[in-house]
Design a protein around this motif. Structure first.
Motif, short mmCIF file in Angstrom:
data_model
loop_
_atom_site.label_atom_id
_atom_site.label_comp_id
_atom_site.label_asym_id
_atom_site.label_seq_id
_atom_site.Cartn_x
_atom_site.Cartn_y
_atom_site.Cartn_z
N LEU A 186 3.75 -12.99 2.20
CA LEU A 186 4.98 -12.21 3.05
C LEU A 186 6.19 -12.79 2.49
N VAL A 187 6.95 -11.73 1.97
CA VAL A 187 8.31 -12.13 1.15
C VAL A 187 9.17 -11.58 2.00
N ASP A 188 10.18 -12.25 2.20
CA ASP A 188 11.51 -12.17 2.83
C ASP A 188 11.44 -11.33 4.08
N ARG A 189 10.12 -11.66 4.90
CA ARG A 189 9.87 -11.11 6.29
C ARG A 189 9.81 -9.73 5.92
N SER A 190 9.92 -9.00 4.75
CA SER A 190 9.96 -7.45 4.70
C SER A 190 8.91 -6.99 3.44
N ALA A 191 8.20 -7.67 2.95
CA ALA A 191 7.49 -7.03 2.11
C ALA A 191 5.83 -7.81 2.11
N MET A 192 4.82 -7.25 2.25
CA MET A 192 3.53 -7.99 2.65
C MET A 192 2.32 -7.43 1.86
N LEU A 193 1.68 -8.16 1.40
CA LEU A 193 0.37 -7.84 0.76
C LEU A 193 -0.84 -8.79 1.40
N VAL A 194 -1.97 -8.16 1.64
CA VAL A 194 -2.99 -9.05 2.28
C VAL A 194 -4.56 -8.48 1.52
N SER A 195 -5.36 -9.41 0.86
CA SER A 195 -6.30 -8.91 0.12
C SER A 195 -7.79 -9.63 0.75
N SER A 196 -8.66 -8.88 0.40
CA SER A 196 -9.87 -9.40 0.91
C SER A 196 -11.05 -9.51 -0.36
N ILE A 197 -11.93 -10.14 -0.29
CA ILE A 197 -12.76 -10.33 -1.53
C ILE A 197 -14.04 -10.44 -1.20
N ASP A 198 -14.90 -9.41 -1.55
CA ASP A 198 -16.23 -8.89 -1.43
C ASP A 198 -17.23 -10.20 -1.56
N PRO A 199 -18.02 -10.92 -0.87
CA PRO A 199 -18.71 -12.07 -0.94
C PRO A 199 -19.92 -11.87 -1.94
N GLN A 200 -20.30 -10.55 -2.00
CA GLN A 200 -21.35 -10.27 -2.94
C GLN A 200 -21.20 -10.30 -4.49
N THR A 201 -19.87 -9.33 -4.63
CA THR A 201 -19.62 -9.06 -5.93
C THR A 201 -18.23 -9.85 -6.43
N GLY A 202 -17.52 -10.39 -5.54
CA GLY A 202 -16.18 -10.87 -5.81
C GLY A 202 -15.17 -10.19 -6.21
N ASP A 203 -15.36 -8.83 -5.97
CA ASP A 203 -14.06 -7.76 -6.07
C ASP A 203 -13.07 -8.03 -4.99
N GLU A 204 -11.97 -7.92 -5.49
CA GLU A 204 -10.77 -8.10 -4.52
C GLU A 204 -10.07 -6.73 -4.29
N GLN A 205 -9.72 -6.43 -3.08
CA GLN A 205 -9.24 -5.17 -2.46
C GLN A 205 -8.01 -5.61 -1.92
N ALA A 206 -6.81 -4.78 -1.73
CA ALA A 206 -5.86 -5.46 -1.10
C ALA A 206 -4.96 -4.21 -0.47
N ILE A 207 -4.18 -4.30 0.41
CA ILE A 207 -3.23 -3.14 0.96
C ILE A 207 -1.73 -3.93 0.95
N PHE A 208 -0.65 -3.34 0.70
CA PHE A 208 0.74 -3.86 0.65
C PHE A 208 1.53 -2.96 1.23
N ALA A 209 2.88 -3.34 1.94
CA ALA A 209 3.68 -2.43 2.60
C ALA A 209 5.01 -3.24 2.49
N THR A 210 6.15 -2.48 2.47
CA THR A 210 7.45 -2.96 2.54
C THR A 210 8.20 -2.16 3.77
N GLY A 211 9.36 -3.17 4.29
CA GLY A 211 10.23 -2.54 5.28
C GLY A 211 10.10 -3.33 6.43
N LEU A 212 11.48 -3.69 6.86
CA LEU A 212 11.68 -5.08 7.68
C LEU A 212 10.85 -4.49 9.11
N LYS A 213 10.84 -3.17 9.41
CA LYS A 213 10.55 -2.66 10.55
C LYS A 213 8.98 -2.02 10.58
#
Length: 237
Positions: A186-213
Motif C-alpha cells: 500500500l503506497v501513499d494510501r492510494s495505490a495497492m498491490l496484493v499477490s498470492s503464490i500457488d503452493p504447488q507451482t510457486g507461480d505468483e498472481q496479483a491484482i493492483f488498484a489506484t485511487g484514494l476512494k
C-alpha cells in the motif's frame, strides 16, 4: 575465416540446398553473413564481434520502438472519472509483479506499507529499493512470521517492522491447497498491490488498484490497520 558454398553447407548440415539458400538470405539481410558473388557463390559468417554489435543494435532498436509504443498507449486515458475509481487490474508472473511493485514504491512520497507473507518476495532489488527510499517517506514492513521479521530488521534497518496479527498471513494456519499470500503493498494510501503464490507451482498472481476512494484500497487500508499495532495513521481514510 572459413567459407563455403550452398552445396558444401548442405552436405555438412544435412539441410536441403534450397533451404540453405533461404537461411543464408535471411542471415545476410540481418548483416550476419557475407556473400562472395563468385561461381559458385561463397558464404561466410561475419566476425563474432561484428555480429554481436549488429544484434545488440537491432535488439536496442526494437526495445526503443516497444518502449515508445507503450508510452503512447499509456497516454490513452478514460474520460470516465468514476470508472477510474473502481479500476482493478491483474498481473501474472513474479518478474512482472516485482516490476509493478517497484514502480509503485518509486512513486511514493509519504508512506510505503508492505506486508510480506512469503520470504520469496523479499528479493535483493526490493531490499535495496526500500533502503534507498527518501528519508521523509515512512516505511512500514509487516511479516507473517518471526523469521521474516528478523530478516527485515537485519536487512532493512530503516523500516518500522511488525509481526502482523492477520491470521491469513500465517501459512501454517491455512489449508495446504490454498494459495499463500505473497505481498500486500500500500503506497501513499492510494495505490495497492496484493499477490498470492500457488503452493504447488510457486507461480505468483496479483491484482493492483489506484485511487484514494477505490473500494478495494479502502478495504486494504482497514485490513492492514487490523494487523498493525499502534499505527494510527493507517486507520485514517
Amino acid at each position: 575465416m572459413d567459407s563455403g558454398t550452398a552445396k558444401g553447407l548442405s552436405e555438412v548440415t544435412e539441410v536441403p540446398r534450397t533451404r540453405v539458400y533461404d537461411a543464408v538470405r535471411i542471415l545476410e539481410a540481418k548483416g550476419l553473413v557475407e556473400v562472395q558473388h563468385s561461381s559458385p557463390q561463397q558464404f561466410r559468417a561475419v566476425p563474432l564481434s561484428e555480429a554481436t554489435e549488429t544484434l545488440r543494435g537491432q535488439y536496442e532498436q526494437r526495445v526503443e520502438r516497444l518502449q515508445s509504443a507503450l508510452q503512447e498507449m499509456g497516454r490513452i486515458e478514460s474520460d470516465n472519472d468514476e470508472a477510474k475509481l473502481q479500476e482493478v487490474w491483474s498481473l501474472s508472473g513474479s518478474d512482472a509483479i516485482e516490476n509493478r511493485a517497484e514502480a509503485l514504491i518509486a512513486d511514493a512520497t509519504e508512506e510505503v506499507v508492505l506486508v510480506i507473507g512469503s520470504n520469496a518476495v523479499l528479493t535483493d532489488p526490493l531490499i535495496e529499493q526500500l533502503n534507498s527510499l527518501d528519508s521523509n517517506t515512512d516505511l512500514i514492513v509487516g511479516t507473517g512470521s518471526d523469521s521474516i521479521q528478523n530478516r527485515v530488521k537485519r536487512e532493512i534497518p530503516r523500516a518500522t517492522a511488525f509481526l502482523s496479527e492477520l491470521d491469513w498471513l500465517h501459512s501454517e494456519l491455512m489449508p495446504e491447497e490454498d494459495a499463500a499470500v505473497g505481498r500486500l503493498l500500500l503506497v501513499d494510501r492510494s495505490a495497492m498491490l496484493v499477490s498470492s503464490i500457488d503452493p504447488q507451482t510457486g507461480d505468483e498472481q496479483a491484482i493492483f488498484a489506484t485511487g484514494l476512494k477505490n473500494g478495494l484500497i479502502v478495504i486494504a487500508r482497514r485490513l492492514i490497520s487490523q494487523g498493525v499495532v499502534d499505527m494510527d495513521p493507517l486507520e485514517q481514510d
